[in-house]
Design a protein around this motif. Structure first.
Motif, PDB file in Angstrom:
ATOM      1  N   GLU A 107      59.080  27.332  18.779  1.00 56.12           N
ATOM      2  CA  GLU A 107      58.824  25.927  18.487  1.00 56.12           C
ATOM      3  C   GLU A 107      59.725  25.366  17.395  1.00 56.12           C
ATOM      4  O   GLU A 107      59.628  24.182  17.058  1.00 56.12           O
ATOM      5  N   GLU A 108      60.599  26.204  16.842  1.00 55.59           N
ATOM      6  CA  GLU A 108      61.451  25.742  15.745  1.00 55.59           C
ATOM      7  C   GLU A 108      62.554  24.801  16.245  1.00 55.59           C
ATOM      8  O   GLU A 108      63.003  24.890  17.391  1.00 55.59           O
ATOM      9  N   THR A 109      62.968  23.901  15.373  1.00 56.89           N
ATOM     10  CA  THR A 109      64.050  22.966  15.664  1.00 56.89           C
ATOM     11  C   THR A 109      65.180  23.187  14.678  1.00 56.89           C
ATOM     12  O   THR A 109      65.029  23.918  13.683  1.00 56.89           O
ATOM     13  N   SER A 110      66.305  22.538  14.927  1.00 59.13           N
ATOM     14  CA  SER A 110      67.417  22.626  13.983  1.00 59.13           C
ATOM     15  C   SER A 110      66.994  22.131  12.607  1.00 59.13           C
ATOM     16  O   SER A 110      67.348  22.723  11.579  1.00 59.13           O
ATOM     17  N   ALA A 111      66.207  21.073  12.562  1.00 52.47           N
ATOM     18  CA  ALA A 111      65.760  20.509  11.284  1.00 52.47           C
ATOM     19  C   ALA A 111      64.825  21.461  10.555  1.00 52.47           C
ATOM     20  O   ALA A 111      64.930  21.642   9.328  1.00 52.47           O
ATOM     21  N   SER A 112      63.886  22.093  11.283  1.00 50.17           N
ATOM     22  CA  SER A 112      62.959  23.006  10.616  1.00 50.17           C
ATOM     23  C   SER A 112      63.680  24.274  10.147  1.00 50.17           C
ATOM     24  O   SER A 112      63.345  24.826   9.094  1.00 50.17           O
ATOM     25  N   TRP A 113      64.677  24.725  10.920  1.00 50.76           N
ATOM     26  CA  TRP A 113      65.515  25.844  10.468  1.00 50.76           C
ATOM     27  C   TRP A 113      66.166  25.503   9.142  1.00 50.76           C
ATOM     28  O   TRP A 113      66.104  26.279   8.177  1.00 50.76           O
TER      29      TRP A 113
END
Length: 256
Positions: A107-113
């Motif tokens: 469920e991770e996104t580039s922003a959350s990474w």
């Protein structure tokens, strides 16, 4: 703390600590202040940070708090500069701040990474960048990065946190080479399962207690002060020829 070591080289030494308002960070602040160090610490938790600084100042110790989001690089470096104005250039930096929030890799996104890397790794580099010139000028200093055994034991549901913490020791090794000839030591302090209030409230259940009993070599539990005492040693001149290493404070956890 009278049964533990005192380090004369830490008396009057300017120290910067991130994430110092609670948990391991709070213990770091208390232990360095008790050694007579001049402690500047940051945290996003303003009330807890202000209360801690007020308590220790009232007790006659030299402690200064600045509320700061360490993912805001400019603000964090400005806070470090403020501590230098008040206490002198930092000769000890403890990159303690981190957040082991559980996450699902799918469920991770580039922003959350980017956010997770910022709070667990990026700030450490830019704090080093901020304090290193003063240490170079002094010809000495100790930088302590905080790692984690999580990536060593493949703990579940924190893969980005584990990536950041594994990279932390790479940062330690790289900066130890960059700064070593200037008399600056860089090491990694690696906590095991530390009994902070957050861990007790959120993660430690009957299954966790059983895991500790089965996996930790030493009886008992590892507490924030156990990490703080290792940090004191790594900050003091007693460890003046130790650099680029990682020191596990985990009760002898079985690493498989």
């Amino acid at each position: 703390m009278t049964e533990f070591a005192r380090y004369p080289s830490l008396a009057g030494t300017p120290v910067v600590i991130s994430g110092g308002a609670s948990g391991i960070g709070e213990s770091l602040v208390r232990h360095f202040a008790a050694q007579g160090s001049k402690v500047g610490f940051v945290d996003i938790a303003a009330e807890a940070g202000e209360n801690l600084a007020a308590e220790l100042t009232e007790a006659g110790q030299t402690v200064r708090f600045t509320r700061c989001d360490i993912t805001d690089t400019e603000a964090y470096q400005a806070a470090i500069a403020g501590f230098a104005e008040a206490h002198g250039d930092a000769l000890v930096l403890v990159n303690n701040a981190a957040h082991d929030e559980r996450h699902d890799w799918a469920e991770e996104t580039s922003a959350s990474w980017d956010q997770r890397i910022a709070v667990n790794l990026k700030h450490a580099f830019f704090a080093i960048q901020a304090v290193a010139p003063g240490m170079v000028k002094a010809g000495r200093g100790s930088i302590i990065n905080t790692g984690s055994i999580s990536w060593m034991i493949m703990a579940p549901r924190i893969p980005i946190y584990e990536a950041a913490k594994a990279a932390t020791h790479g940062l330690t090794r790289g900066m130890a080479r960059e700064l070593g000839k200037s008399g600056i030591r860089v090491n990694t302090l690696v906590p095991g399962w530390i009994m902070t209030q957050r861990q007790l409230d959120k993660w430690l259940d009957a299954a966790g207690e059983k895991q500790i009993e089965e996996t930790q070599a030493l009886a008992g539990r590892v507490y924030p002060e156990d990490c703080a005492r290792m940090a004191l040693f790594l900050a003091a001149e007693d460890s003046r020829m130790i650099s680029a290493q990682q020191f596990l404070v985990d009760g002898g956890w079985a690493h498989v």
